[in-house]
Design a protein around this motif. Structure first.
Motif, PDB file in Angstrom:
ATOM      1  N   ILE A 140      22.598 -68.398 -84.252  1.00  0.00           N
ATOM      2  CA  ILE A 140      22.657 -69.043 -82.934  1.00  0.00           C
ATOM      3  C   ILE A 140      24.040 -69.686 -82.744  1.00  0.00           C
ATOM      4  O   ILE A 140      24.658 -69.555 -81.689  1.00  0.00           O
ATOM      5  CB  ILE A 140      21.563 -70.136 -82.833  1.00  0.00           C
ATOM      6  N   GLU A 141      24.496 -70.367 -83.810  1.00  0.00           N
ATOM      7  CA  GLU A 141      25.752 -71.123 -83.679  1.00  0.00           C
ATOM      8  C   GLU A 141      26.957 -70.208 -83.460  1.00  0.00           C
ATOM      9  O   GLU A 141      27.919 -70.593 -82.806  1.00  0.00           O
ATOM     10  CB  GLU A 141      25.948 -72.020 -84.907  1.00  0.00           C
ATOM     11  N   THR A 142      26.917 -69.004 -84.007  1.00  0.00           N
ATOM     12  CA  THR A 142      28.029 -68.078 -83.775  1.00  0.00           C
ATOM     13  C   THR A 142      28.033 -67.564 -82.333  1.00  0.00           C
ATOM     14  O   THR A 142      29.017 -66.988 -81.882  1.00  0.00           O
ATOM     15  CB  THR A 142      27.925 -66.829 -84.677  1.00  0.00           C
ATOM     16  N   GLY A 143      26.922 -67.718 -81.645  1.00  0.00           N
ATOM     17  CA  GLY A 143      26.838 -67.228 -80.275  1.00  0.00           C
ATOM     18  C   GLY A 143      26.320 -65.803 -80.186  1.00  0.00           C
ATOM     19  O   GLY A 143      26.177 -65.249 -79.096  1.00  0.00           O
ATOM     20  N   ALA A 144      26.011 -65.209 -81.348  1.00  0.00           N
ATOM     21  CA  ALA A 144      25.602 -63.798 -81.350  1.00  0.00           C
ATOM     22  C   ALA A 144      24.155 -63.589 -80.904  1.00  0.00           C
ATOM     23  O   ALA A 144      23.810 -62.529 -80.398  1.00  0.00           O
ATOM     24  CB  ALA A 144      25.804 -63.206 -82.742  1.00  0.00           C
ATOM     25  N   TYR A 145      23.313 -64.596 -81.114  1.00  0.00           N
ATOM     26  CA  TYR A 145      21.877 -64.458 -80.800  1.00  0.00           C
ATOM     27  C   TYR A 145      21.350 -65.703 -80.105  1.00  0.00           C
ATOM     28  O   TYR A 145      21.893 -66.798 -80.270  1.00  0.00           O
ATOM     29  CB  TYR A 145      21.072 -64.201 -82.084  1.00  0.00           C
ATOM     30  N   LYS A 146      20.249 -65.513 -79.379  1.00  0.00           N
ATOM     31  CA  LYS A 146      19.680 -66.632 -78.615  1.00  0.00           C
ATOM     32  C   LYS A 146      18.230 -66.964 -78.990  1.00  0.00           C
ATOM     33  O   LYS A 146      17.731 -68.019 -78.638  1.00  0.00           O
ATOM     34  CB  LYS A 146      19.715 -66.313 -77.117  1.00  0.00           C
ATOM     35  N   ARG A 147      17.539 -66.050 -79.658  1.00  0.00           N
ATOM     36  CA  ARG A 147      16.124 -66.299 -79.970  1.00  0.00           C
ATOM     37  C   ARG A 147      15.791 -65.807 -81.375  1.00  0.00           C
ATOM     38  O   ARG A 147      15.568 -64.615 -81.596  1.00  0.00           O
ATOM     39  CB  ARG A 147      15.216 -65.624 -78.937  1.00  0.00           C
ATOM     40  N   VAL A 148      15.786 -66.738 -82.314  1.00  0.00           N
ATOM     41  CA  VAL A 148      15.540 -66.409 -83.722  1.00  0.00           C
ATOM     42  C   VAL A 148      14.244 -67.083 -84.160  1.00  0.00           C
ATOM     43  O   VAL A 148      14.090 -68.302 -84.009  1.00  0.00           O
ATOM     44  CB  VAL A 148      16.712 -66.897 -84.610  1.00  0.00           C
ATOM     45  N   VAL A 149      13.325 -66.293 -84.695  1.00  0.00           N
ATOM     46  CA  VAL A 149      12.068 -66.849 -85.209  1.00  0.00           C
ATOM     47  C   VAL A 149      12.173 -67.004 -86.721  1.00  0.00           C
ATOM     48  O   VAL A 149      12.543 -66.057 -87.422  1.00  0.00           O
ATOM     49  CB  VAL A 149      10.874 -65.937 -84.833  1.00  0.00           C
ATOM     50  N   VAL A 150      11.870 -68.203 -87.205  1.00  0.00           N
ATOM     51  CA  VAL A 150      11.898 -68.481 -88.645  1.00  0.00           C
ATOM     52  C   VAL A 150      10.472 -68.794 -89.090  1.00  0.00           C
ATOM     53  O   VAL A 150       9.839 -69.710 -88.554  1.00  0.00           O
ATOM     54  CB  VAL A 150      12.835 -69.657 -88.972  1.00  0.00           C
ATOM     55  N   VAL A 151       9.999 -68.031 -90.073  1.00  0.00           N
ATOM     56  CA  VAL A 151       8.611 -68.153 -90.533  1.00  0.00           C
ATOM     57  C   VAL A 151       8.608 -68.615 -91.992  1.00  0.00           C
ATOM     58  O   VAL A 151       9.403 -68.135 -92.792  1.00  0.00           O
ATOM     59  CB  VAL A 151       7.899 -66.775 -90.465  1.00  0.00           C
ATOM     60  N   GLY A 152       7.715 -69.531 -92.319  1.00  0.00           N
ATOM     61  CA  GLY A 152       7.432 -69.870 -93.720  1.00  0.00           C
ATOM     62  C   GLY A 152       5.996 -69.459 -93.969  1.00  0.00           C
ATOM     63  O   GLY A 152       5.087 -69.973 -93.309  1.00  0.00           O
ATOM     64  N   ALA A 153       5.771 -68.512 -94.874  1.00  0.00           N
ATOM     65  CA  ALA A 153       4.409 -67.998 -95.071  1.00  0.00           C
ATOM     66  C   ALA A 153       4.180 -67.668 -96.536  1.00  0.00           C
ATOM     67  O   ALA A 153       5.034 -67.041 -97.163  1.00  0.00           O
ATOM     68  CB  ALA A 153       4.191 -66.749 -94.215  1.00  0.00           C
ATOM     69  N   ASP A 154       3.074 -68.103 -97.068  1.00  0.00           N
ATOM     70  CA  ASP A 154       2.734 -67.751 -98.445  1.00  0.00           C
ATOM     71  C   ASP A 154       1.240 -67.642 -98.657  1.00  0.00           C
ATOM     72  O   ASP A 154       0.477 -68.524 -98.238  1.00  0.00           O
ATOM     73  CB  ASP A 154       3.327 -68.773 -99.436  1.00  0.00           C
ATOM     74  N   LYS A 155       0.867 -66.556 -99.326  1.00  0.00           N
ATOM     75  CA  LYS A 155      -0.512 -66.410 -99.793  1.00  0.00           C
ATOM     76  C   LYS A 155      -0.476 -66.730-101.290  1.00  0.00           C
ATOM     77  O   LYS A 155      -0.457 -65.833-102.133  1.00  0.00           O
ATOM     78  CB  LYS A 155      -1.012 -64.982 -99.546  1.00  0.00           C
ATOM     79  N   MET A 156      -0.409 -68.036-101.591  1.00  0.00           N
ATOM     80  CA  MET A 156      -0.235 -68.457-102.983  1.00  0.00           C
ATOM     81  C   MET A 156      -1.427 -68.065-103.852  1.00  0.00           C
ATOM     82  O   MET A 156      -1.294 -67.886-105.061  1.00  0.00           O
ATOM     83  CB  MET A 156       0.004 -69.974-103.052  1.00  0.00           C
ATOM     84  N   SER A 157      -2.607 -67.902-103.214  1.00  0.00           N
ATOM     85  CA  SER A 157      -3.792 -67.520-103.999  1.00  0.00           C
ATOM     86  C   SER A 157      -3.593 -66.156-104.659  1.00  0.00           C
ATOM     87  O   SER A 157      -4.266 -65.840-105.639  1.00  0.00           O
ATOM     88  CB  SER A 157      -5.036 -67.508-103.106  1.00  0.00           C
ATOM     89  N   SER A 158      -2.645 -65.348-104.153  1.00  0.00           N
ATOM     90  CA  SER A 158      -2.438 -64.011-104.730  1.00  0.00           C
ATOM     91  C   SER A 158      -1.651 -64.051-106.039  1.00  0.00           C
ATOM     92  O   SER A 158      -1.610 -63.060-106.767  1.00  0.00           O
ATOM     93  CB  SER A 158      -1.722 -63.100-103.722  1.00  0.00           C
ATOM     94  N   ILE A 159      -0.995 -65.186-106.341  1.00  0.00           N
ATOM     95  CA  ILE A 159      -0.244 -65.284-107.612  1.00  0.00           C
ATOM     96  C   ILE A 159      -0.695 -66.505-108.423  1.00  0.00           C
ATOM     97  O   ILE A 159      -0.005 -66.962-109.318  1.00  0.00           O
ATOM     98  CB  ILE A 159       1.294 -65.334-107.379  1.00  0.00           C
TER      99      ILE A 159
END
Ligand code: COA
Length: 334
Positions: A128-147
């Motif tokens: 975003i800060e470089t001006g190259a993009y306007k809509r970035v989705v950031v996801v934090g996801a974990d299925k910790m039960s699988s490990i």
């Protein structure tokens, strides 16, 4: 000097329905509800019975898009922080992209364990800060039960499954959005917190399965000692170097690994406990999901409000750790 800043304009989260309580765990390993509560602050956690991390992530992104009133094809980049990818490749970001039908987005995964969301957030902010993009989705996801090894009482009590997501968009207000960050890593931490099986070091064999190398291993006491110092150090540093005091911070949003680590961080920062987002009692440690899950719940309840100053803080495997200073801009829609 720059700058166009990145700011969080929407949040969303998803937790699976199945609840695993401390009482349930009493029947599985030699532990007690009392021990778990007093040593960790955890009362229950969620378990995804069917599906994988991309399903958690896609549901969080769908909630985020609904909250923002935005179409999936308007998303330009999807970054997924996770240590429990659906598979080595393709990336979980690609699988989320397909599930939400974000037809115009590219994306990739970030691996920084419990600090993954902060690493991904700052990575996303750069686009975003470089001006190259306007809509970035950031996801934090974990299925910790699988490990998670549900025969290991030291660790199986700690973890749960969840996902949270934020949308980054540009702002021209220099005092809004993501104002500062401190991110660190120290690979000597590998010995105390790792999952050694399945990668190029120990490709899967019967032996790696027999040795339980495909489960998370943690020397809790060793990690506790460095986490309690590391998370507080960077949280204090980011407040001080921005000319602020603990009392100027409206919310501390800490990674939810252990209530004692959270309390110690708040104390070092001089922040009252009423200003700390805590949901570890309901979800346990959901690794990359803890911070966006807190943001989403507190925003939804109306307690996280526009113009509030917040500090995000995390510590995890690597070791990795960091803090981020934010002036919140997403309006609450009742
Ligand atoms: N139920 C009952 N007893 C348990 C137990 C459980 N689930 N797990 C461990 N114990 C026992 C231990 O065997 C030990 O017994 P011993 O003294 O006879 O050997 C005793 O309780 C104390 O164990 P210890 O490991 O010293 O406990 P602790 O106070 O350090 O708490 C953690 C353990 C894991 C909760 C804590 O160390 C922790 O939170 N570590 C950091 C986690 C973290 O921040 N991770 C980073 C991101 S993932």
């Amino acid at each position: 000097m720059p700058k166009r800043r990145a700011t969080i304009t929407a949040v969303g989260h998803y937790v699976p329905e199945k609840v695993l309580t401390n009482r349930d765990l009493e029947k599985m390993v030699d532990t007690t509800d009392e021990w778990i509560r007093t040593r960790t602050g955890i009362e229950e956690r969620r378990i995804l019975e069917q599906g994988a991390t991309s399903d958690l992530g896609a549901k969080a992104v769908a909630a985020l898009l609904k909250n923002r009133g935005m179409r999936a094809d308007e998303v330009e980049i999807i970054i997924v922080a996770t240590v429990t990818p659906d598979m080595f490749f393709p990336s979980t970001a690609c699988l989320v992209q397909e599930k939400v039908q974000a037809k115009n987005a590219w994306g990739f995964d970030v691996s920084a364990a419990c600090s993954g969301f902060l690493f991904a957030l700052i990575t996303g902010a750069q686009f975003i800060e470089t001006g190259a993009y306007k809509r970035v989705v950031v996801v934090g996801a974990d299925k910790m039960s699988s490990i998670t090894d549900y025969t290991d009482r030291n660790n199986c009590i700690l973890f749960g499954d969840a996902a949270g997501a934020v949308l980054l968009e540009p702002t021209d207000d220099p005092s809004a959005g993501i104002l500062d960050h401190i991110l660190r890593c120290d690979g000597s931490g590998e010995a105390a917190l790792h999952m050694r099986g399945g990668g190029s070091l120990n490709p899967p064999t019967h032996e790696t399965v027999d040795k339980r190398l495909h489960y998370l291993y943690q020397d809790g006491k060793a990690v506790f000692k460095v986490a309690v110092v590391g998370m507080a150090d960077v949280s204090v540093e980011i407040v001080e170097r921005n000319g602020l005091k603990g009392t100027d911070i409206d919310w501390l949003v800490p990674h939810q690994a252990n209530l004692r680590i959270i309390d110690a961080t708040a104390k070092r920062m001089g922040i009252d406990k009423s200003k700390v987002m805590i949901n570890i009692n309901r979800y346990g440690n959901t690794t990359a999901a803890t911070i966006p899950l807190c943001l989403s719940e507190w925003w939804q309840s109306g307690m996280l409000r526009k113009d509030q100053k917040i500090v995000l803080a995390a510590f995890g495997a690597g070791y990795t750790w960091g803090s981020v200073l934010v002036r919140w801009t997403a309006e609450h829609q009742a």
